[in-house]
Design an enzyme around this catalytic site. Structure first.
Site, mmCIF file in Angstrom:
data_model
loop_
_atom_site.group_PDB
_atom_site.id
_atom_site.type_symbol
_atom_site.label_atom_id
_atom_site.label_comp_id
_atom_site.label_asym_id
_atom_site.label_seq_id
_atom_site.Cartn_x
_atom_site.Cartn_y
_atom_site.Cartn_z
ATOM 1 C CB SER A 67 -24.160 11.116 32.698
ATOM 2 O OG SER A 67 -23.080 10.377 31.962
HETATM 3 N N1 SAH Z 1 -24.384 5.946 29.460
HETATM 4 C C1 SAH Z 1 -24.294 5.498 30.675
HETATM 5 C C2 SAH Z 1 -23.085 5.641 31.526
HETATM 6 C C3 SAH Z 1 -21.742 5.313 31.044
HETATM 7 S S1 SAH Z 1 -20.743 5.234 32.226
HETATM 8 C C4 SAH Z 1 -25.610 5.418 31.071
HETATM 9 O O1 SAH Z 1 -26.673 6.179 30.744
HETATM 10 O O2 SAH Z 1 -25.579 4.756 32.472
HETATM 11 C C5 SAH Z 1 -19.575 4.795 30.981
HETATM 12 C C6 SAH Z 1 -19.522 3.069 30.493
HETATM 13 O O3 SAH Z 1 -18.432 3.068 29.307
HETATM 14 C C7 SAH Z 1 -19.175 2.330 31.381
HETATM 15 O O4 SAH Z 1 -20.065 1.285 31.625
HETATM 16 C C8 SAH Z 1 -17.874 1.658 30.885
HETATM 17 O O5 SAH Z 1 -17.785 0.166 31.304
HETATM 18 C C9 SAH Z 1 -18.075 1.742 29.347
HETATM 19 N N2 SAH Z 1 -17.015 1.794 28.572
HETATM 20 C C10 SAH Z 1 -15.719 2.049 28.718
HETATM 21 N N3 SAH Z 1 -14.861 1.895 27.734
HETATM 22 C C11 SAH Z 1 -15.656 1.304 26.845
HETATM 23 C C12 SAH Z 1 -15.515 0.698 25.411
HETATM 24 N N4 SAH Z 1 -14.067 0.780 24.910
HETATM 25 N N5 SAH Z 1 -16.334 0.207 24.780
HETATM 26 C C13 SAH Z 1 -17.750 0.270 25.367
HETATM 27 N N6 SAH Z 1 -18.045 0.639 26.531
HETATM 28 C C14 SAH Z 1 -17.013 1.245 27.424
#
Ligand code: SAH
Length: 225
Positions: A67
């Site tokens: 993000s």
């Molecule tokens: N917080 C992260 C960015 C998140 S991007 C950072 O600091 O880099 C969103 C992430 O959520 C992705 O990696 C995606 O694979 C994950 N995601 C999506 N659905 C999910 C779920 N049900 N459980 C766990 N992770 C999930």
């Protein structure tokens, strides 16, 4: 302490905090200090490190993104953490947000659905010396009952609604920060648990990759190419 051989990244990081974060109204000192400290560039693929301190989200592979720094700061501030807090993050991604949480809180659990992203994040967090982060591979919409309740829960992917398990795993007075909407645009919300009720605050419009899981969007909504 930031690594001494930081190649000028420490200066960029200070500017990021001053001009992108403080200037937009995030003033919680614990959040600003954490973001001045965590080497954000190490959480990006090597070829994209130059963009680490820019005012944008950046691709981290598998169609996912780290993000924008301001959003990380704002969401972290909304969690209202202190050094005793236990936190659950859904969507580990690169591990950057988890590192910011680990700087401030007592214990952090973070769940990622992709095993390779989770392993990479875990390796990096361990290498940086964070001993209070637990990376779990799984469906974060189900939370982490073994470690519940949490003082704060942060969802870093777009949810169609608040997953039931996450609401249940919040402690009394706990804060849940989550983008809620469809897969193209969402509203960042903070919920505060007060007895059987949740007090809702709507914060800003945002755009996250979808939360894909049993209590969120189905697999077909995953943005993975
Ligand atoms: N917080 C992260 C960015 C998140 S991007 C950072 O600091 O880099 C969103 C992430 O959520 C992705 O990696 C995606 O694979 C994950 N995601 C999506 N659905 C999910 C779920 N049900 N459980 C766990 N992770 C999930």
């Amino acid at each position: 302490m930031p690594a001494p051989d930081d190649n000028g990244f420490a200066g960029m990081r200070r500017n990021m905090v001053t001009y992108q974060i403080e200037a937009r109204g995030v003033h919680a000192e614990n959040v600003l200090a954490a973001m001045r400290h965590v080497p954000r560039h190490l959480f990006l693929p090597e070829s994209l490190r130059w963009a680490a301190y820019d005012d944008t989200p950046v691709s981290i592979g598998r169609g996912q993104t780290i993000s924008q720094p301001y959003i990380v700061a704002r969401m972290t501030e909304l969690l209202e953490l202190d050094p005793d807090s236990t936190v659950l993050e859904i969507g580990t991604g690169s591990g950057y947000q988890a590192a910011v949480l680990a700087e401030i809180a007592h214990e952090v659990w973070t769940i990622e659905r992709y095993g390779d992203l989770a392993r990479e994040a875990e390796r990096l967090l361990e290498g940086l010396g964070y001993q209070n982060v637990h990376v779990i591979v799984g469906d974060g919409t189900l939370g982490c009952a073994e470690a519940a309740p949490f003082d704060a829960i942060i969802v870093t992917a777009a949810a169609p609604h608040v997953p039931t398990a996450l609401a249940e795993q919040l402690s009394e007075g706990g804060r849940l920060v989550i983008p809620v909407g469809d897969t193209s645009v969402q509203e960042l919300r903070q919920y505060r648990k007060q007895g059987d009720a949740f007090k809702e605050a709507r914060v800003l419009d945002c755009r996250f990759v979808p939360l894909v899981g049993r209590d969120a969007f189905g697999e077909s909504r995953d943005g993975t190419p």
